[in-house]
Design a protein around this motif. Structure first.
Motif, PDB file in Angstrom:
ATOM      1  N   PRO A 128       0.815  -1.231   0.000  1.00 14.08           N
ATOM      2  CA  PRO A 128       0.000   0.000   0.000  1.00 14.08           C
ATOM      3  C   PRO A 128       0.844   1.275   0.000  1.00 14.08           C
ATOM      4  CG  PRO A 128      -0.751  -1.539   1.689  1.00 14.08           C
ATOM      5  CD  PRO A 128       0.501  -2.116   1.116  1.00 14.08           C
ATOM      6  N   ASP A 129       2.044   1.213   0.589  1.00 14.12           N
ATOM      7  CA  ASP A 129       2.833   2.454   0.668  1.00 14.12           C
ATOM      8  C   ASP A 129       3.957   2.519  -0.371  1.00 14.12           C
ATOM      9  OD1 ASP A 129       4.259   0.404   1.697  1.00 14.12           O
ATOM     10  OD2 ASP A 129       4.861   1.412   3.553  1.00 14.12           O
ATOM     11  N   ASP A 130       3.839   1.726  -1.432  1.00  8.38           N
ATOM     12  CA  ASP A 130       4.886   1.765  -2.453  1.00  8.38           C
ATOM     13  C   ASP A 130       4.909   3.100  -3.206  1.00  8.38           C
ATOM     14  OD1 ASP A 130       6.460  -0.525  -2.377  1.00  8.38           O
ATOM     15  OD2 ASP A 130       4.969  -1.740  -3.423  1.00  8.38           O
ATOM     16  N   VAL A 131       6.124   3.483  -3.618  1.00 11.40           N
ATOM     17  CA  VAL A 131       6.316   4.673  -4.457  1.00 11.40           C
ATOM     18  C   VAL A 131       7.259   4.261  -5.586  1.00 11.40           C
ATOM     19  CG1 VAL A 131       7.238   7.023  -4.568  1.00 11.40           C
ATOM     20  CG2 VAL A 131       6.094   6.230  -2.469  1.00 11.40           C
ATOM     21  N   LEU A 132       6.847   4.483  -6.830  1.00 16.61           N
ATOM     22  CA  LEU A 132       7.643   4.062  -7.984  1.00 16.61           C
ATOM     23  C   LEU A 132       8.418   5.231  -8.582  1.00 16.61           C
ATOM     24  CD1 LEU A 132       8.136   1.806 -10.319  1.00 16.61           C
ATOM     25  CD2 LEU A 132       6.431   3.130 -11.559  1.00 16.61           C
ATOM     26  N   ILE A 133       9.699   5.007  -8.855  1.00 16.23           N
ATOM     27  CA  ILE A 133      10.455   5.991  -9.651  1.00 16.23           C
ATOM     28  C   ILE A 133      10.257   5.619 -11.109  1.00 16.23           C
ATOM     29  CG2 ILE A 133      12.738   6.890 -10.247  1.00 16.23           C
ATOM     30  CD1 ILE A 133      13.619   6.239  -7.389  1.00 16.23           C
ATOM     31  N   HIS A 134       9.693   6.545 -11.894  1.00 15.72           N
ATOM     32  CA  HIS A 134       9.433   6.261 -13.308  1.00 15.72           C
ATOM     33  C   HIS A 134      10.422   7.048 -14.161  1.00 15.72           C
ATOM     34  CE1 HIS A 134       7.655   5.690 -17.158  1.00 15.72           C
ATOM     35  NE2 HIS A 134       6.761   4.866 -16.660  1.00 15.72           N
ATOM     36  N   ALA A 135      11.386   6.346 -14.750  1.00 10.99           N
ATOM     37  CA  ALA A 135      12.446   7.031 -15.509  1.00 10.99           C
ATOM     38  C   ALA A 135      12.578   6.488 -16.927  1.00 10.99           C
ATOM     39  CB  ALA A 135      13.776   6.881 -14.773  1.00 10.99           C
ATOM     40  N   LEU A 136      11.673   5.615 -17.350  1.00 13.80           N
ATOM     41  CA  LEU A 136      11.752   5.009 -18.688  1.00 13.80           C
ATOM     42  C   LEU A 136      10.873   5.759 -19.677  1.00 13.80           C
ATOM     43  CD1 LEU A 136      11.467   1.251 -17.672  1.00 13.80           C
ATOM     44  CD2 LEU A 136      13.388   2.251 -18.925  1.00 13.80           C
TER      45      LEU A 136
ATOM     46  N   VAL B  89       6.601  -1.100 -24.016  1.00 12.00           N
ATOM     47  CA  VAL B  89       5.966  -1.944 -23.003  1.00 12.00           C
ATOM     48  C   VAL B  89       6.492  -1.714 -21.579  1.00 12.00           C
ATOM     49  CG1 VAL B  89       5.919  -4.374 -22.276  1.00 12.00           C
ATOM     50  CG2 VAL B  89       5.295  -3.760 -24.601  1.00 12.00           C
ATOM     51  N   HIS B  90       7.817  -1.569 -21.443  1.00 14.37           N
ATOM     52  CA  HIS B  90       8.389  -1.508 -20.099  1.00 14.37           C
ATOM     53  C   HIS B  90       7.886  -0.268 -19.341  1.00 14.37           C
ATOM     54  CE1 HIS B  90      12.242  -2.661 -17.673  1.00 14.37           C
ATOM     55  NE2 HIS B  90      11.242  -2.385 -16.892  1.00 14.37           N
ATOM     56  N   GLY B  91       8.099   0.910 -19.953  1.00  9.51           N
ATOM     57  CA  GLY B  91       7.712   2.145 -19.263  1.00  9.51           C
ATOM     58  C   GLY B  91       6.211   2.357 -19.219  1.00  9.51           C
ATOM     59  N   LEU B  92       5.522   2.004 -20.318  1.00  5.98           N
ATOM     60  CA  LEU B  92       4.085   2.307 -20.395  1.00  5.98           C
ATOM     61  C   LEU B  92       3.242   1.303 -19.620  1.00  5.98           C
ATOM     62  CD1 LEU B  92       2.012   4.249 -21.604  1.00  5.98           C
ATOM     63  CD2 LEU B  92       1.936   2.844 -23.656  1.00  5.98           C
TER      64      LEU B  92
END
Ligand code: MLC
Ligand code: AMP
Length: 517
Positions: free
Chosen positions: A202-210, A215-218
């Motif tokens: 529930p407390d996850d935070v994702l770093i989105h750098a792609l 497919v990978h980033g989207l």
């Protein structure tokens, strides 16, 4: 009637507090913006209403070639929401490449950057597209101007699980690119499986750098966070230092191997810096065992490597926790891509499509709710890539060991994966062979410390002709996406051939393997 619209599933996972942060932009010129879950909902409603106002037939293609931005993400969500088909295009693609995609997909709407509007709109209007909008990284452009006039409430279009949601173009060993058709059900099933398999919290935070045109980033990254109602720390482009600085604020990171290689060069990458991180995922290209080991030593974390492709989304993954299907094994083994994901079937076959026993090397085939519906307007090509039992032939070569771990050992398709992007030698060779004075060419992949693998072109000339390698590279640069350009070019007297007359690319790979080491 049940609605299987992927947007509806993602929307229902938004947290109860819609004012909480969903996306925060970090790094670069567009840092410091905060989008709440309510912002994502309202902005995607406005864009979906704009699309509705165009009165397009359901399932129209919306082709998008724009720089990464949160607004581009909103456009993706809006396209799903309105029941249309999203067609993302790499920003590196040049006019000839875009002309093919637009001509083939016949999109009803094209969205591009302001700088490219002139040539893109010309191509689009010629192909029958009626609406061309612009969208830039700084949140300017006609798309947002038009959407601003529309209501911020919108009921998602009713979609069946096997209705088309996205077309992703992937190149082929022969001929032009093929549009892989993915349905709402393909992507939702995969997102739900990964949410469980990777133990999203529930407390996850994702770093989105792609980038968000593959497919990978989207899908893997964005669906992963949204289906879990988890916020994203958003970088429009990858910057190793900025990402390392963000680790204390995040729990999950996803990257292609090149991103890990570049972060390892950062002195700030320490055990203390990643103390709060829960999970590092790698995929899209083979992760070298050296990188896997070095990451473990430097950070104390074991990278979780997984394997997938545009046609199937994710297929296998190393375990996050004990996997009951495989005797409770929980080890993430470097050099393998882990176990087949729950609900998916994977088999390794011989040349006659007969399943091979554990340990033997053969072609990897998969079947399951993740597998795409086929190639856009290419029924014959689609039929060729499936067996009579409905298994999709991935073109990857590998084995499953007696513990259930899958390893990719090669590819039957002639493909170079460079920094996580696919480069098909046949496409580059086609361009080189057309150049004045060139007799024939071969493009091969050789090891590269940063990109994992890069292309090298080797060519022969027609009698008496002089061809300069630099000019070949310059001519390719004018026509092809930059990541496809061979890093080196050699003119030789002849290409090595076997007794059948076929160019022996393995010999060329061997000859040039030390170029960048
Ligand atoms: C950039 N360049 C590359 C390259 N990326 N060359 C080879 N391979 C690449 N991948 C070259 C450019 O041509 C340019 O050369 C120079 O590097 C600088 O360009 P740049 O755009 O500034 O590069 P950079 O920002 O450093 O990009 C590197 C990168 C990027 C690793 C950040 O390539 C990237 O984001 N890769 C991720 C790809 C990805 O998301 N793949 C997922 C596919 S999905 P010059 O000569 O013009 O200066 C899939 C399925 C699955 O595969 O399983 O996930
Ligand atoms: P794409 O067509 O861009 O989706 O690329 C898919 C291809 O990337 C697969 O068919 C594999 O060849 C390769 N790939 C993806 N993940 C991995 C991995 N973890 N290890 C090795 N190859 C991979």
């Amino acid at each position: 009637m049940d609605n299987h619209n992927l947007f509806a599933a993602l929307r229902s996972a938004f947290p109860a507090n819609l004012d909480a942060t969903a996306v925060e932009t970090v790094g670069g010129a567009h840092a410091g913006l905060r989008y709440s879950w309510r912002d994502l909902d309202r902005a995607s409603a406005m864009m979906a209403n704009l699309l509705d106002s165009l009165k397009l037939p359901t399932g129209s293609r919306i082709a998008v070639q724009v720089e990464k931005s949160v607004e581009a993400l909103v456009l993706y969500l809006a396209t799903l929401r309105a029941g249309h088909v999203f067609l993302p295009l790499n920003t590196a693609y040049q006019a000839g490449e875009i002309e093919y995609f637009i001509g083939n997909a016949e999109p009803a709407v094209v969205v591009c950057s302001k700088a490219n509007f002139g040539w893109v709109s010309k191509i689009a209007f010629k192909a029958g597209t009626r609406h061309v909008y612009t969208l830039d990284e700084d949140r300017s452009g006609t798309l947002l101007d038009r959407a601003a006039h529309h209501s911020d409430a919108h009921t998602p279009a009713i979609r069946r699980a096997d209705d088309l949601a996205v077309i992703i173009y992937t190149s082929g060993t022969t001929g032009r690119s093929k549009g892989a058709m993915l349905s709402h059900g393909n992507m939702l099933s995969n997102a739900q499986v990964l949410q469980k398999y990777w133990g999203w919290q529930p407390d996850d935070v994702l770093i989105h750098a792609l980038p968000i045109f593959h497919v990978h980033g989207l899908f893997v990254a964005i669906h992963g966070a949204l289906i879990n109602g988890s916020p994203l720390l958003w970088l429009n482009r990858f910057d190793p230092r900025a990402v390392v600085e963000l680790f204390p604020r995040a729990t999950v990171f996803m990257g292609v191997p090149t991103l890990y290689v570049r972060m390892l060069a950062e002195p700030g990458l320490t055990k203390q810096q990643v103390a709060q991180m829960r999970l590092f995922v790698s995929g899209s290209a083979p992760l070298l065992i050296e990188t896997f080991d070095e990451w473990k030593v430097r950070t104390g974390h074991t990278i979780l490597e997984r394997y997938g492709m545009s046609e199937t989304v994710m297929i296998t993954s190393n375990p996050y926790a004990a996997d009951a299907r495989f005797a409770g094994q929980s080890e993430r083994r470097g050099g393998t891509v882990g176990f087949v994901l729950p609900g998916i079937e994977l088999r390794v076959v011989d040349e006659a499509n007969q399943p091979l026993p554990a340990g033997e090397i053969g072609g990897i085939q998969v079947r399951g709710p993740n597998v795409f519906k086929g190639y856009w307007r290419m029924p014959e090509k689609t039929a060729e890539e499936f067996t009579a039992e409905g298994f999709f032939k991935t073109g990857d070569v590998g084995r499953v060991d007696d513990r259930g771990y899958v390893s990719i050992v090669g590819r039957s398709k002639d493909l170079i994966i460079s920094g996580g992007y696919n480069v098909y030698p046949a496409e580059i060779e086609g361009y080189i062979n057309e150049m004045a004075g060139v007799a024939e060419s071969a493009v091969v992949g050789v090891p590269h410390p940063d990109f994992g693998e890069v292309g090298v072109a080797v060519l022969t000339t027609k009698p008496g002709a002089v061809v300069k390698p630099d000019e070949v590279v310059a001519a390719l640069k004018a026509r092809l996406a930059n990541f496809k350009i061979p890093k080196r070019c050699f003119v030789v007297d002849e290409l090595p051939r076997n007794t059948m007359g076929k160019v022996q690319k393995n010999l060329l790979r061997d000859q040039y393997k030390g170029l960048f080491s």
